[in-house]
Write an enzyme that holds these catalytic residues in place. Structure first.
Site, mmCIF file in Angstrom:
data_model
loop_
_atom_site.group_PDB
_atom_site.id
_atom_site.type_symbol
_atom_site.label_atom_id
_atom_site.label_comp_id
_atom_site.label_asym_id
_atom_site.label_seq_id
_atom_site.Cartn_x
_atom_site.Cartn_y
_atom_site.Cartn_z
ATOM 1 N N HIS A 1 -7.968 1.233 -30.599
ATOM 2 C CA HIS A 1 -8.998 0.197 -30.469
ATOM 3 C C HIS A 1 -10.383 0.825 -30.623
ATOM 4 C CE1 HIS A 1 -6.325 -3.060 -29.307
ATOM 5 N NE2 HIS A 1 -5.728 -2.239 -28.453
ATOM 6 N N TYR B 1 -15.227 3.655 -34.127
ATOM 7 C CA TYR B 1 -14.065 4.452 -33.764
ATOM 8 C C TYR B 1 -14.491 5.912 -33.732
ATOM 9 C CZ TYR B 1 -11.605 0.211 -35.276
ATOM 10 O OH TYR B 1 -11.191 -1.084 -35.423
ATOM 11 N N LYS C 1 -15.119 -3.357 -24.523
ATOM 12 C CA LYS C 1 -15.953 -2.475 -25.322
ATOM 13 C C LYS C 1 -17.328 -2.346 -24.674
ATOM 14 C CE LYS C 1 -13.636 -4.180 -29.490
ATOM 15 N NZ LYS C 1 -12.548 -3.188 -29.440
#
Length: 364
Positions: A306, A295, A337
């Protein structure tokens, strides 16, 4: 029109330069009239298209077999069909402004070797080949599977830059369990804002992973207590194997991590520390088949967004198989991702050096 082989290239006469180079970016002029030199893969493609009748008396199929051009030819053919001009990476054929490396230099659509602009540096591999991690970065892998289908993976060296810069609070005390550490009476910010560990329901305590605890110990924020002389239980209710031991010495968490994971623990700890120092919060990536998920911005756990990247920790000398790369990239893409490999021991700071390798799926 026919060609003949000489010194590893194919020589074509007639109006070859006008037909193939000036209009479509094939080969390199010989300097003698309109004659042209073609690389074997270029000649194979022109044979396949029917623009050449033969090379040394061979048609397309025989020439491909004689030169063993399977993987390279399929990548070249696919990119041509996608509208790209591309050149073999031959230093004597390209302008000095274009650094010839990998297998092909691919130009932006609508441009050719005469424009001095590169879109991709392309390397061709089969699905059973090996790919050293140290050789990746700023290159596109064109992977040909056993059915002859193409997958492209863009690799680049990246950096981490987050916004979480406040250091953790000091004066923390904890105790080791079998594969984690337990901090009693933790300050609320340790989890809520700094996102360390996870609160244990029904107890005023915070469970830390070994890598989180080792980092906090190394930066002087956490001390490990002994477990006393009476039997204790860990977070799962099982008997704590450390019950009755004397207070743990400095570095005990690292020692426990090495006992649990071996030398891999030191690599993961180095990566965890580098991420924290870059202002990024790493948490376990186990559910995604990675070491960490990251993060770049954490204000509070209640408003957590997210994670952006999945990080796998590898030694600098790691050698990939294309299949493993495809698996990691597909999985990361499925959860929106980016896959980043942390190559430990490859940076400029000796054994602790880390280079970050991003690999993403590409549609040229």
């Amino acid at each position: 029109m026919n060609g003949s082989s000489e010194d590893g290239v194919v020589h074509v006469g007639g109006d070859a330069r006008q037909r193939f180079h000036d209009s479509r970016g094939y080969g390199a002029p010989t300097g003698a009239g309109n004659d042209l030199y073609l690389s074997p893969v270029e000649a194979a493609h022109l044979l396949y298209r029917g623009d050449l009748d033969g090379v040394d008396g061979m048609g397309s199929r025989d020439f491909l077999a004689a030169r063993e051009l399977g993987v390279e030819f399929l990548v070249y053919k696919d990119l041509r069909e996608r509208g790209f001009y591309l050149s073999p990476a031959r230093r004597d054929w390209l302008d000095e402004s274009i650094a010839p490396r990998e297998d092909f230099v691919v130009y932006p659509r609508g441009l050719g070797p005469w424009d001095g602009e590169v879109r991709y540096y392309m390397r061709c591999v089969g699905e059973r080949d090996t790919v050293p991690a140290a050789n990746l970065g700023e290159v596109v892998l064109g992977v040909v599977d056993e059915d002859g289908d193409l997958s492209y993976f863009e690799t680049s060296r990246v950096e981490f830059d987050g916004e979480t810069t406040d250091g953790p609070p000091g004066g923390l005390r904890g105790r080791l369990l079998s594969d984690r550490a337990l901090v009693s009476d933790p300050p609320a910010d340790l989890y809520e804002q700094d996102f360390y560990g996870r609160p244990l329901e029904g107890a005023d305590a915070l469970g830390l992973s070994l890598v989180e605890a080792a980092f906090l110990e190394r930066v002087g924020c956490l001390s490990i207590d002994g477990t006393g002389t009476t039997e204790a239980t860990n977070a799962t209710g099982a008997t704590d194997p450390n019950a009755g031991k004397e207070p743990e010495s400095e570095g005990s968490i690292v020692e426990r991590g090495r006992a649990v994971e071996g030398e891999r623990f030191d690599r993961r700890l180095a990566v965890y520390r580098a991420l924290r120092e870059a202002g990024v919060v790493p948490k376990t990536g186990f559910k995604f088949g990675a070491d960490f998920r990251t993060y770049s911005h954490v204000e509070s756990v209640d408003s957590l967004g997210h994670s952006e990247r999945l990080v796998r920790v590898l030694p600098a000398g790691h050698v990939f198989s294309p299949r493993d790369l495809a698996l990691d990239v597909r999985l990361a893409g499925g959860v929106r991702k980016e896959t980043v490999f942390a190559l430990v021991g490859s940076g400029t700071n000796g054994e602790e050096g880390i280079e970050w390798l991003s690999v993403t799926r590409l549609t040229p």
